[in-house]
Design a protein around this motif. Structure first.
Motif, PDB file in Angstrom:
ATOM      1  N   MET A  67     -18.635 -39.063  17.903  1.00 39.64           N
ATOM      2  CA  MET A  67     -17.749 -40.291  17.987  1.00 39.64           C
ATOM      3  C   MET A  67     -16.291 -39.691  18.067  1.00 39.64           C
ATOM      4  O   MET A  67     -16.112 -39.082  17.042  1.00 39.64           O
ATOM      5  N   SER A  68     -15.419 -40.235  18.857  1.00 38.96           N
ATOM      6  CA  SER A  68     -14.011 -39.882  18.975  1.00 38.96           C
ATOM      7  C   SER A  68     -13.266 -40.238  17.678  1.00 38.96           C
ATOM      8  O   SER A  68     -13.647 -41.334  16.956  1.00 38.96           O
ATOM      9  N   LEU A  69     -12.208 -39.710  17.289  1.00 40.03           N
ATOM     10  CA  LEU A  69     -11.453 -40.405  16.519  1.00 40.03           C
ATOM     11  C   LEU A  69     -10.898 -41.590  16.511  1.00 40.03           C
ATOM     12  O   LEU A  69     -10.838 -42.470  15.726  1.00 40.03           O
ATOM     13  N   GLY A  70     -10.657 -41.940  17.826  1.00 42.89           N
ATOM     14  CA  GLY A  70     -10.022 -43.410  18.211  1.00 42.89           C
ATOM     15  C   GLY A  70     -11.228 -44.504  18.137  1.00 42.89           C
ATOM     16  O   GLY A  70     -10.980 -45.234  17.356  1.00 42.89           O
ATOM     17  N   GLN A  71     -12.321 -44.132  18.086  1.00 40.41           N
ATOM     18  CA  GLN A  71     -13.389 -44.936  18.026  1.00 40.41           C
ATOM     19  C   GLN A  71     -13.750 -45.068  16.393  1.00 40.41           C
ATOM     20  O   GLN A  71     -14.094 -46.297  16.061  1.00 40.41           O
ATOM     21  N   GLN A  72     -13.425 -43.974  15.737  1.00 45.08           N
ATOM     22  CA  GLN A  72     -13.668 -44.271  14.290  1.00 45.08           C
ATOM     23  C   GLN A  72     -12.497 -44.881  13.642  1.00 45.08           C
ATOM     24  O   GLN A  72     -12.647 -45.539  12.701  1.00 45.08           O
TER      25      GLN A  72
END
Length: 265
Positions: free
Chosen positions: A1-6
């Motif tokens: 999971m990307s940082l943006g998604q987190q």
């Protein structure tokens, strides 16, 4: 999971904190945008060794304490108005005890987490929270209008408000009733649910009231993310259902804090 998604699920609540901290949707959202810009430009600087939500608030707090967004002219004011706005913003700067209270009571961080976010010791953070609670007891008393169609919730809110030493001017369950009560006895604060008894809107009730006079407003909703998008005019102060007693107290105290700071001496 990307940082943006987190980070994405936590953005609405960061906006809530930022708005309560600054007393303004516009300024609060500006600090959130600045935080996100820093993260996008330098993702490697994001603290990867902690929970994403905690890291997001930590990055925000660094921007809050180091940036000069408070000097931004958001309204196209002339020079005299800009100077007046600057003085007002300095007067409204949220002190450390209130920051600690908002982080713990409204955002649900532990005292240790709040201490980390503020860059102080846990003992200092705990002392700040206690100081903020004591300050609430000394705060100027206000008359509060409650707009809530659920009787048990309305009674709970009324008890909290009265225990804080404030008066309750009335409890309205519809839009029309809310406006009538507000006009009949002008409140110093409005606590408003979103969905009302006759399928009318607490938001519309507040708009009608604000068309008559200016008053600080706290919205109460089970779906806060719908009012924390940053894409349109939205509430500055917002409580999530189901709420904790301390959350309501913190929101009331902060709303009145900014109202007192902007009122003529």
């Amino acid at each position: 999971m990307s940082l943006g998604q987190q980070l994405y699920p936590h953005l609405p609540f960061l906006r809530r904190y930022a708005r309560a901290l600054t007393g303004s949707q516009m300024r609060g959202d500006a600090y959130v945008r600045a935080t996100l810009e820093v993260i996008v430009e330098a993702p490697d600087e994001f603290p990867a060794d902690m929970d994403p939500r905690l890291g997001l608030y930590l990055m925000f707090n660094r921007i809050w304490t180091s940036s000069d967004l408070e000097s931004t002219d958001f309204g196209g004011a002339n020079e005299n108005e800009r100077q007046a706005l600057a003085r007002a913003r300095l007067a409204r700067m949220t002190p450390l005890p209130r920051q600690a209270l908002l982080l713990t009571a409204m955002e649900g961080f532990s005292v240790a987490e709040a201490a980390l976010l503020m860059g102080v010791t846990a003992a200092e953070a705990e002392s700040f929270v206690g100081e903020a609670m004591s300050e609430i007891d000394r705060q100027t008393r206000a008359t509060v209008l409650i707009i809530e169609d659920e009787p048990i919730i309305a009674m709970d809110i009324e008890t909290i408000v009265r225990d804080m030493g404030h008066d309750v001017s009335g409890i309205a369950v519809t839009r029309d009733e809310a406006v009538q009560m507000a006009v009949a006895q002008r409140p110093g604060l409005v606590l408003a649910d979103i969905q009302l008894a006759d399928d009318s809107s607490g938001i519309d009730a507040v708009k009608d009231i604000l068309a008559q006079f200016t008053v600080p407003v706290i919205f109460i909703t089970a779906f806060p993310e719908r009012l924390l998008t940053g894409e349109r005019p939205e509430p500055t102060f917002l409580i999530t259902k189901p709420f904790q007693r301390q959350t309501v107290k913190a929101a009331i105290a902060q709303a009145l804090f900014f109202d007192e700071a902007t009122s003529p001496a």
